[in-house]
Design an enzyme around this catalytic site. Sequence first.
Site, PDB file in Angstrom:
ATOM      1  N   SER A 129     -65.295  -8.814  33.497  1.00  0.00           N
ATOM      2  CA  SER A 129     -65.634 -10.185  33.121  1.00  0.00           C
ATOM      3  C   SER A 129     -64.600 -10.664  32.117  1.00  0.00           C
ATOM      4  O   SER A 129     -63.921  -9.855  31.473  1.00  0.00           O
ATOM      5  CB  SER A 129     -67.029 -10.216  32.497  1.00  0.00           C
ATOM      6  OG  SER A 129     -67.272 -11.434  31.828  1.00  0.00           O
ATOM      7  N   TYR A 142     -73.511  -8.161  25.775  1.00  0.00           N
ATOM      8  CA  TYR A 142     -72.806  -8.179  27.054  1.00  0.00           C
ATOM      9  C   TYR A 142     -71.320  -7.890  26.872  1.00  0.00           C
ATOM     10  O   TYR A 142     -70.744  -7.052  27.576  1.00  0.00           O
ATOM     11  CB  TYR A 142     -73.007  -9.539  27.723  1.00  0.00           C
ATOM     12  CG  TYR A 142     -72.356  -9.662  29.077  1.00  0.00           C
ATOM     13  CD1 TYR A 142     -72.786  -8.881  30.150  1.00  0.00           C
ATOM     14  CD2 TYR A 142     -71.326 -10.575  29.307  1.00  0.00           C
ATOM     15  CE1 TYR A 142     -72.198  -8.996  31.401  1.00  0.00           C
ATOM     16  CE2 TYR A 142     -70.731 -10.691  30.554  1.00  0.00           C
ATOM     17  CZ  TYR A 142     -71.170  -9.906  31.599  1.00  0.00           C
ATOM     18  OH  TYR A 142     -70.588 -10.015  32.831  1.00  0.00           O
TER      19      TYR A 142
END
Length: 225
Positions: A129, A142
């Site tokens: 990501s 995250y």
Amino acid sequence: MSRPVALVTGASRGIGRAIALALSPTHRVLVGGRDTDAVSDVVRELESAEPFIADLTDEAAVTAAVAGIDHLDVLVHSAGLVAFGPLADSTTAEWRELMELNVIAPATLTRLLLPALRAAHGLVIFLNSGAGLTAHRGFAVYAASKFALTALADSLRADERGRVRVTSIHPGRVATDMQARLTSLEGLPYIPDAHLDPDDVARCVRLAVDLPQDASLDALRINPV
């Protein structure tokens, strides 16, 4: 002539499903997931495929699932979990859940499959990501897991150079069910057209897969325009 084999985790929907479809014309795809029915639906869509059913956080289940895989050309880690909120509101359970699925599970699966990957001079692709490169407000849990995944990929690449290639792909926001949940947590409207399409990410995977074995795409960042 037998097809090369690719295992794609999280392949029952979203980005993982798009990757499985993109690899299907040239590979026998092992469709990874926990939901037998959802995995079976994807298997039926593909030219050459079979299910790979396992809870990736259960090492015993994963060990049993990989038994018999002695030659693996491509391993794509697409399964993952997202969280949003400030550190002050996070819980230890949340930290453990994301680290288990986003970091420990891919590390375990890769470790168990290294002999098969080495036998094929294979390729490991980590679907990471943008949060694995830059952390923003609300993404402590995250981003920490994705930074750890970046470190895992970089270290694995150094450890296995000449035997196994390793690619990290860092997409921006992608139009998936997970993205819809995330924007809801952020209190933002979900506008699919403002995000990448899962097929865009699948094309990046194909780019890495289609390179000759003497070339490695170490990392790739892709964003919506």
